[in-house]
Structure formats: C-alpha cells, structure tokens
Design an enzyme around this catalytic site. Structure first.
Site, PDB file in Angstrom:
ATOM      1  CB  SER A 183       0.010 -96.253 -97.121  1.00 40.75           C
ATOM      2  OG  SER A 183      -0.830 -97.263 -96.575  1.00 40.75           O
ATOM      3  CE  LYS A 184      -3.139 -90.834-101.404  1.00 41.70           C
ATOM      4  NZ  LYS A 184      -3.619 -90.545-102.770  1.00 41.70           N
ATOM      5  NE  ARG A 185      -1.973-100.767 -95.039  1.00 45.80           N
ATOM      6  CZ  ARG A 185      -0.727-100.597 -95.414  1.00 45.80           C
ATOM      7  NH1 ARG A 185      -0.476 -99.971 -96.562  1.00 45.80           N
ATOM      8  NH2 ARG A 185       0.285-101.016 -94.678  1.00 45.80           N
TER       9      ARG A 185
END
Length: 462
Positions: free
Chosen positions: A240-242
């Site tokens: 994910s973006k994290r």
C-alpha cells in the site's frame, strides 16, 4: 496458434509497481513465443477515469520499454459491441430481463443477512415468462448461470481452483441504462482481441469464475489463465502507499534505470535458478509461467538499489551522462555533458541511482567560493590548508593530466613525510566541498587547471 496477451489497466490512478509487473510478465510471455502483446485501457468508470492517469500509464509502459502491438483499445468506446453480446445471450435464452427494483434487492439482502446466508441475487426473475414484464421500468439483463455443479479454473500458477456454482449468482451483464458491466466488457474484449493467455493478479480469480459463465454461454474458447500472487511490502503486509513510492513514474523520478526496473520486477515472483541479474534478452528467452511462485513477493528497496547500481556500472559513460543531464535542469553550461562523461568512471562506482549520481557530480557545476559541507570542513584544518598552499605552486608547474598530477602529489607527500591520504583529503574537500568524490586526480583533470587552482586558492586565503 499465435500467443496473444494483454495488459488491461483501469485509468483511475497511476501505473503502480504491481501493475507494472503484470504488464512485464504479459510482455515477456508474448515476446518469448513471438506472439502479440496488446494494451487495453479499461475506462468504463467514467467518473474515476482521467486523461492524466491514461497518459501516466502509457508513459510508464514506454519508460519501461514494454512496447505493445497494434492500436490501444479503449474499452468505453466498445460499449455498443458489449451490449450486442448481452442481447445475443438474451435471444438465445442464456440471459434474462430482471425488473427487480433497488428497494426489492435491498430487502432481499437484508433477509439474507438476517438468515446468515451469503449475499447473492436469488434469481427471482430467472424463470418468469417474457409477458411478466413491468411496463415503464427499464430492466437489467442478467446471465443465466448454472446453479449446480462447479466451475473449475485451470490456472498455470494457482493450479485447479474450484468454485461451486451455487455461490455464483446471475450477475448483471447490461444495466438498466443500457451500459455494459465490467464483467461483460472484459470477456467480449478478450475474445475480440484474440487473447489466448490472461496473466493478471490473483484478486481476479473470482472474476475468472464469473467470466467463464459468459465464455461458456457464448461457446467461445477458454483462455489460459495465470493469476499472480499480489505483492507485499517488506513488513509482509499487502502493498500500500505506506510502503513508499508506488507509481512507476516515481521510480523514474528517483533515478532508477528502466532495464534495472525490468530485472527487479521480473524477480518479484519469478525465478530462474539462483540468477539475480537477468538481462532483458535472457528474460525473453527464459520466461515461462511454470516458474511463477505461488507465494506473495516482497518488495525490497535495498535490492532494487543494488540491482540498479549494477546496471549503472555496466552502462556506458555517455548513456549515463545523457540520462543524468535532465536532473541538472539546464544548469552547468554547454560543456557539462563532456565533464560528466570524463568524471563518470568515478561517479558511477559510488552511486546506486541517477539522483545519487547527479548529487555526486554537483562539484562540476558549483560556483566559487565552493560551499563546504561539515565533514569536508573538518579536513580543511590549518594543517590541511597549509598543505594546499604549498601544493599550488607545484601544480602551477605540473602538466595537467592525471599521471603527472598523481606523481606530483606522491612526490610532495613523500618529501614532506606525509601519507597520501593526508594530502588527498584536503584536496578533495577544497575541490568538491565534500569528503567523498571520484578519484582526486580525475577531479583535477575534469575541473581543469584554472578552476582547480582557483578553488584551492579560495581555501588558503586568510
């Protein structure tokens, strides 16, 4: 049979690393078999699809070097053809009109929830006669899917995946406004494009079971499926973006080479023995579906750095200079390319990305008096500055080429009872403003005599 693969992204966002790997695998498989690789933009979600995302996807594929064959297919433009297939199934009795209102369907779902049953359409309009229609109510068209037995997806990665037909409901093919659903559009486009092999993420496995209902109802050939495990971050969680930069354009901006990115993506879920560095030519010759792993691949940015560093060291100095020049944004003058090429052997040994390379080359365009970082400042002690002051007249009389400068510095160090590093370190600090750089004699030659002596003089003034 000609092998035909396709990459079919939805332009609701940028091309992320998982999508890029899917595109690569499709491209490699088609190239391995001298087949066809096609690009389809699935832009049926008109509210979320954007021209910017389409452009980013195309540019991302072009940067990766994944060239497609034939014209790009835009799914939305084929809506009439998709509707035609739905109506054909209706005429053949393989689909039916459903007049259930949104309120009725919500009531049905509430009852299923209360009874602890799976949420699925209950087929209430499946067997009603055509005369039982509701006037002035536009119906949807639903597939008449089998209700018993099972649907088996023979998958090259996942093996045989079985779905009970009792959990695959009569899904919608054509909405009440006449627009086709994603499920229908994909199947029709794959057939019309002649797709023989569907290589995509395993989040589409359930879709494959549903799409088989349309394929079987139309009597079309069943494509070969290969569903790829999704990627995970370094922490083992779904990517994910994290986890950092995800858009392929971001990797480009971070200074990675496309050939390194292809190598890295290839090894995310596919292997060829213990080989880590695999050229594109080797990848095309070796790629198969059998060597795709079933476990999710973990993104490892340190490995990407190492792979990119390898490709940078293998690249020609001229190619690296051309790739790095845009990062200077016009600063450095017309002779910067020549300076970069001259300094490149030392620069590329210390850099793992083009951004690092450009940063290491900043001394080439720095203006006098040079900014000196903290580590370099410590090397310019009174003793260090004294060494520089004594070197200047020697350099003024030395031919300005690497071997002569090397000899002059070594003679100076030996004559003064100094280690070579004690002389080279303040030289490096004064010439580059940093404590690390390419070989100091290469730096002197690249900067030229006048600039080098000027920078040394700047650091010897009281």
């Amino acid at each position: 049979m000609t092998i035909v693969t396709r990459f079919a992204p939805s332009p609701t966002g940028f091309l992320h690393i998982g999508g890029a790997r899917t595109a690569l695998f499709n491209w490699l498989y088609s190239r391995r078999h001298s087949g066809v690789f096609r690009l389809r933009i699935e832009d049926t979600d008109r509210q979320r699809s954007t021209p910017a995302a389409i452009e980013a996807i195309i540019e991302g594929l072009q940067w990766l070097g994944l060239n497609w064959d034939d014209e790009i297919v835009y799914q939305f433009a084929r809506a009439e053809r998709h509707a035609e297939v739905a109506k054909h199934l209706l005429a053949q009795g393989r689909a039916y009109h459903c007049y259930a209102s949104p309120e009725e369907l919500e009531e049905m779902r509430e009852q299923q929830r209360a009874a602890g049953k799976p949420i699925r359409y209950d087929g209430r309009w499946r067997d009603k006669p055509a005369t039982d229609r509701r006037p002035n109510v536009p119906p949807v068209i639903r597939i008449k899917a089998p209700q018993t037995g099972e649907t088996i997806i023979h998958d090259k990665v996942q093996g045989d995946v079985r779905f009970g037909n009792d959990v695959l409901d009569d899904f919608i093919l054509l909405r009440s406004d006449g627009t086709p659903t994603y499920m229908l559009s994909v199947v029709v486009d794959d057939f019309d494009m002649g797709v023989t092999h569907i290589i995509r993420g395993d989040d589409h496995l359930t879709n494959a079971a549903r799409q088989r209902q349309i394929i079987d109802a139309m009597g079309w050939p069943i494509p070969t499926y290969a569903h790829l495990p999704l990627m995970h971050g370094e922490d083992g969680q779904k990517l994910s973006k994290r986890h950092g930069a995800l858009g392929i354009h971001e990797y480009k901006d971070l200074g990675y080479l496309p050939e390194a990115m292809r190598n890295y993506l290839l090894r995310l879920g596919w292997s060829h023995g213990d080989d880590e560095i695999i050229t594109t030519e080797q990848a095309i010759a070796w790629f198969n579906l059998e060597n795709i792993g079933r476990s999710p691949a973990r993104v490892d940015f340190k490995k990407l750095d190492n792979v990119n560093g390898h490709y940078m060291r293998q690249a020609s100095d001229e190619a690296l200079a051309d790739a790095t020049l845009p990062l200077f944004k016009g600063n450095g003058g017309p002779d910067l390319r020549a300076k970069l090429i001259a300094a490149m052997p030392g620069l590329k040994e210390r850099a793992k990305t083009l951004v690092e390379l450009a940063d290491g080359a900043q001394f080439l365009i720095a203006k006098r008096p040079l900014p000196i970082d903290d580590k370099a400042q410590k090397l310019l002690s009174p003793e260090g500055r004294s060494i520089l002051a004594r070197l200047i007249p020697i350099f003024e009389q030395t031919p300005w080429e690497s071997a002569a400068l090397d000899g002059a510095v070594r003679n100076f160090a030996e004559h003064n009872g100094l280690k070579l590093g004690a002389v080279a370190q303040p030289l490096r600090a004064a010439l580059t403003g940093r404590s690390t750089s390419p070989g100091i004699f290469d730096v002197l030659v690249v900067l030229g005599k006048a600039e080098s002596l000027g920078r040394l003089a700047d650091q010897t003034k009281s």
